[in-house]
Design a protein around this motif. Structure first.
Motif, PDB file in Angstrom:
ATOM      1  N   GLU A  95       0.836  -1.205   0.000  1.00  0.00           N
ATOM      2  CA  GLU A  95       0.000   0.000   0.000  1.00  0.00           C
ATOM      3  C   GLU A  95       0.870   1.254   0.000  1.00  0.00           C
ATOM      4  OE1 GLU A  95      -3.835   1.767  -0.143  1.00  0.00           O
ATOM      5  OE2 GLU A  95      -3.178  -0.321  -0.403  1.00  0.00           O
ATOM      6  N   TYR A  96       1.908   1.263   0.855  1.00  0.00           N
ATOM      7  CA  TYR A  96       2.769   2.448   0.929  1.00  0.00           C
ATOM      8  C   TYR A  96       3.504   2.694  -0.388  1.00  0.00           C
ATOM      9  CZ  TYR A  96       6.328   5.773   1.834  1.00  0.00           C
ATOM     10  OH  TYR A  96       7.110   6.894   1.707  1.00  0.00           O
ATOM     11  N   ILE A  97       4.161   1.666  -0.907  1.00  0.00           N
ATOM     12  CA  ILE A  97       4.963   1.917  -2.114  1.00  0.00           C
ATOM     13  C   ILE A  97       4.076   2.278  -3.307  1.00  0.00           C
ATOM     14  CG2 ILE A  97       6.916   0.522  -1.322  1.00  0.00           C
ATOM     15  CD1 ILE A  97       6.042  -1.641  -3.382  1.00  0.00           C
ATOM     16  N   SER A  98       2.856   1.737  -3.367  1.00  0.00           N
ATOM     17  CA  SER A  98       1.983   2.023  -4.514  1.00  0.00           C
ATOM     18  C   SER A  98       1.353   3.400  -4.427  1.00  0.00           C
ATOM     19  CB  SER A  98       0.906   0.943  -4.634  1.00  0.00           C
ATOM     20  OG  SER A  98       1.494  -0.317  -4.837  1.00  0.00           O
ATOM     21  N   ARG A  99       1.173   3.901  -3.210  1.00  0.00           N
ATOM     22  CA  ARG A  99       0.690   5.281  -3.055  1.00  0.00           C
ATOM     23  C   ARG A  99       1.814   6.292  -3.273  1.00  0.00           C
ATOM     24  NH1 ARG A  99      -4.100   6.135   1.189  1.00  0.00           N
ATOM     25  NH2 ARG A  99      -5.175   4.138   0.983  1.00  0.00           N
ATOM     26  N   ASN A 100       3.048   5.797  -3.252  1.00  0.00           N
ATOM     27  CA  ASN A 100       4.221   6.678  -3.365  1.00  0.00           C
ATOM     28  C   ASN A 100       5.231   6.063  -4.330  1.00  0.00           C
ATOM     29  OD1 ASN A 100       3.734   8.628  -0.865  1.00  0.00           O
ATOM     30  ND2 ASN A 100       3.256   6.541  -0.191  1.00  0.00           N
ATOM     31  N   ALA A 101       4.748   5.680  -5.512  1.00  0.00           N
ATOM     32  CA  ALA A 101       5.607   4.929  -6.429  1.00  0.00           C
ATOM     33  C   ALA A 101       6.811   5.762  -6.868  1.00  0.00           C
ATOM     34  CB  ALA A 101       4.806   4.475  -7.645  1.00  0.00           C
TER      35      ALA A 101
END
Length: 208
Positions: free
Chosen positions: A113-119
């Motif tokens: 979730e974190y990396i995909s919201r902040n790719a």
């Protein structure tokens, strides 16, 4: 409901002299000390290691597939905590493309979730049994370009917490965002991390 306090366990080599950093995210009911010990198996010896501790040993109260609002404000607090930690690591001189993430179960969901919201181009990410968060996946939450960041996602089939369908849907979105995703599904595997998964993560993400 609860929010998270900044309680970070560290290990490995000092961040000021490290070539890379790994952020470990523990599962529900577990601890930062538990998850950071994964590096005993990864054996990445040139990294500063960080593991935040969730309040009440849980990043959010309900299933990762509950309606997102039911997991608030804990979920947003967890994402903010990771964002602060990433900013702290970058401020110490380690760029995003040398920052790695590794999580198990609830921590794997939070990792994705974190990396995909902040790719961005990260060093890589490992999600041992996880998928993107929400009753349904809200594609509008995710933006950016992973620039071929290696991502390894694994799960058992069936898994009591994470359906294979959500793993596959999550993988598809990360691929759309230009991540280099590898998914491994283990028939009948218990809700745990196997030696084979660790070996695959070392090879695909850390290139060891």
């Amino acid at each position: 409901m609860y929010t998270h306090h900044k309680n970070i366990i560290t290990a490995g080599i000092p961040v000021e002299s490290a070539d890379k950093a790994i952020i470990f995210l523990h599962g529900r009911g577990a601890t930062a000390v538990d998850i950071i010990s994964l590096n005993d198996h990864f054996q990445v010896d040139d990294a500063a290691l960080f593991a935040p501790q969730a309040t009440n040993h849980s990043w959010y109260p309900y299933s990762f597939m509950a309606p997102e609002n039911e997991n608030q404000p804990a979920l947003n607090s967890a994402l903010e905590l990771i964002s602060e930690l990433v900013a702290d690591i970058v401020a110490k001189g380690i760029p995003l493309n040398k920052i790695f993430f590794a999580g198990f179960s609830q921590g794997a969901c939070l990792t994705l979730e974190y990396i995909s919201r902040n790719a961005a181009q990260y060093g890589g990410a490992i999600a041992f049994t996880g998928g993107l968060i929400g009753e349904t996946i809200n594609r509008a939450n995710y933006s950016g370009d992973f620039m071929q960041t290696p991502v390894f996602i694994s799960t058992g089939n069936p898994d009591p917490h994470v359906p294979v369908s959500r793993v596959e849907a999550s993988s598809d979105i990360l691929k759309e965002m230009n991540a280099e995703v590898q998914v491994k599904i283990y028939p009948g595997r218990a809700h745990t991390i196997s030696r084979e998964e660790i070996d695959l993560a070392r090879k695909l993400v850390f290139h060891l």
